[in-house]
Scaffold this motif. Sequence first.
Motif, short mmCIF file in Angstrom:
data_model
loop_
_atom_site.label_atom_id
_atom_site.label_comp_id
_atom_site.label_asym_id
_atom_site.label_seq_id
_atom_site.Cartn_x
_atom_site.Cartn_y
_atom_site.Cartn_z
N GLU A 1 -57.44 21.20 33.71
CA GLU A 1 -57.91 21.44 35.08
C GLU A 1 -58.82 22.66 35.15
OE1 GLU A 1 -54.45 21.83 37.54
OE2 GLU A 1 -53.81 19.76 37.20
N LEU A 2 -58.58 23.62 34.25
CA LEU A 2 -59.38 24.85 34.19
C LEU A 2 -60.59 24.68 33.28
CD1 LEU A 2 -56.48 27.45 34.02
CD2 LEU A 2 -57.99 26.99 35.97
N VAL A 3 -60.99 23.47 33.00
CA VAL A 3 -62.18 23.08 32.24
C VAL A 3 -62.08 23.46 30.76
CG1 VAL A 3 -64.69 22.94 32.35
CG2 VAL A 3 -63.45 23.58 34.38
N PHE A 4 -60.89 23.49 30.21
CA PHE A 4 -60.71 23.64 28.77
C PHE A 4 -60.67 22.25 28.17
CE2 PHE A 4 -59.32 27.90 29.78
CZ PHE A 4 -59.65 28.63 28.66
N ALA A 5 -61.23 22.10 27.00
CA ALA A 5 -61.18 20.84 26.28
C ALA A 5 -60.22 20.99 25.11
CB ALA A 5 -62.57 20.46 25.77
N ALA A 6 -59.36 20.02 24.93
CA ALA A 6 -58.43 20.04 23.81
C ALA A 6 -59.20 19.74 22.53
CB ALA A 6 -57.33 19.02 24.02
N SER A 7 -58.92 20.50 21.49
CA SER A 7 -59.55 20.28 20.20
C SER A 7 -59.03 18.98 19.59
CB SER A 7 -59.24 21.46 19.27
OG SER A 7 -59.62 21.16 17.95
N LYS A 8 -59.92 18.25 18.95
CA LYS A 8 -59.51 17.01 18.30
C LYS A 8 -58.87 17.27 16.94
CE LYS A 8 -62.68 14.07 20.70
NZ LYS A 8 -64.00 14.22 21.16
N SER A 9 -59.14 18.43 16.36
CA SER A 9 -58.61 18.73 15.03
C SER A 9 -57.32 19.55 15.06
CB SER A 9 -59.66 19.48 14.20
OG SER A 9 -60.00 20.70 14.84
N ASP A 10 -57.04 20.23 16.17
CA ASP A 10 -55.83 21.05 16.27
C ASP A 10 -55.30 20.95 17.70
OD1 ASP A 10 -53.85 23.00 16.37
OD2 ASP A 10 -55.04 24.51 15.35
N SER A 11 -54.14 20.35 17.87
CA SER A 11 -53.61 20.11 19.22
C SER A 11 -53.24 21.38 19.97
CB SER A 11 -52.39 19.18 19.14
OG SER A 11 -51.37 19.80 18.38
N SER A 12 -53.12 22.49 19.27
CA SER A 12 -52.77 23.75 19.93
C SER A 12 -53.99 24.59 20.30
CB SER A 12 -51.82 24.56 19.05
OG SER A 12 -52.48 24.93 17.86
N LEU A 13 -55.19 24.07 20.06
CA LEU A 13 -56.43 24.80 20.35
C LEU A 13 -57.16 24.17 21.51
CD1 LEU A 13 -58.59 26.94 19.53
CD2 LEU A 13 -59.54 25.20 18.00
N PHE A 14 -57.55 25.02 22.47
CA PHE A 14 -58.31 24.58 23.63
C PHE A 14 -59.59 25.40 23.69
CE2 PHE A 14 -53.95 23.55 24.36
CZ PHE A 14 -53.99 22.31 24.97
N ILE A 15 -60.69 24.76 24.10
CA ILE A 15 -62.01 25.40 24.07
C ILE A 15 -62.66 25.25 25.44
CG2 ILE A 15 -64.28 25.40 22.96
CD1 ILE A 15 -62.75 23.80 20.63
N ARG A 16 -63.27 26.34 25.90
CA ARG A 16 -64.04 26.29 27.15
C ARG A 16 -65.39 26.95 26.93
NH1 ARG A 16 -61.89 28.69 32.80
NH2 ARG A 16 -62.69 30.66 32.01
N ASN A 17 -66.43 26.25 27.31
CA ASN A 17 -67.79 26.76 27.20
C ASN A 17 -68.45 26.58 28.56
OD1 ASN A 17 -70.29 27.64 26.43
ND2 ASN A 17 -70.69 26.01 24.97
N THR A 18 -68.46 27.62 29.36
CA THR A 18 -69.06 27.57 30.68
C THR A 18 -70.15 28.62 30.78
OG1 THR A 18 -67.31 29.00 31.53
CG2 THR A 18 -67.05 26.65 31.90
N ASN A 19 -71.29 28.21 31.26
CA ASN A 19 -72.44 29.12 31.43
C ASN A 19 -72.77 29.87 30.14
OD1 ASN A 19 -72.47 28.35 34.13
ND2 ASN A 19 -71.10 30.01 34.71
N GLY A 20 -72.62 29.21 29.00
CA GLY A 20 -72.94 29.81 27.71
C GLY A 20 -71.91 30.81 27.21
N SER A 21 -70.80 30.94 27.90
CA SER A 21 -69.73 31.86 27.50
C SER A 21 -68.58 31.06 26.90
CB SER A 21 -69.25 32.65 28.72
OG SER A 21 -68.20 33.50 28.36
#
Length: 115
Positions: free
Chosen positions: A71-91
């Motif tokens: 909901e906070l615009v994090f994407a779950a990593s496909k290679s590691d279920s415990s890793l979440f990634i967010r890339n907003t406005n280049g940050s």
Amino acid sequence: MADSLGWIVRQVDVNNAFLNGILSENVYMKQPPGFKNSQCPHYVCKLNKAIYGLKQTPRAWFHRLSNRLCELVFAASKSDSSLFIRNTNGSMMFLLVYVDDILIPGACNSAIQLL
């Protein structure tokens, strides 16, 4: 990676994390000692939320956390279920979960603080 990029790394320990999980199935338990109903001593309790000691508890906590992160615009990593990634406005910001400990490396300190 965070150090080589000069990123800030925050560490968060979630207090009572497992008590925040919501069970997706019906779970019953005996009445706990000291809380037994003397008029109905053979009744059982239906749990509405997870408690420590259940095998479902870590899964329920992680499911609730991962849904909120999405909901906070994090994407779950496909290679590691415990890793979440967010890339907003280049940050870029990462969130790595281990049980109830969370590491948050990112380029923007204010974004990490806001999270």
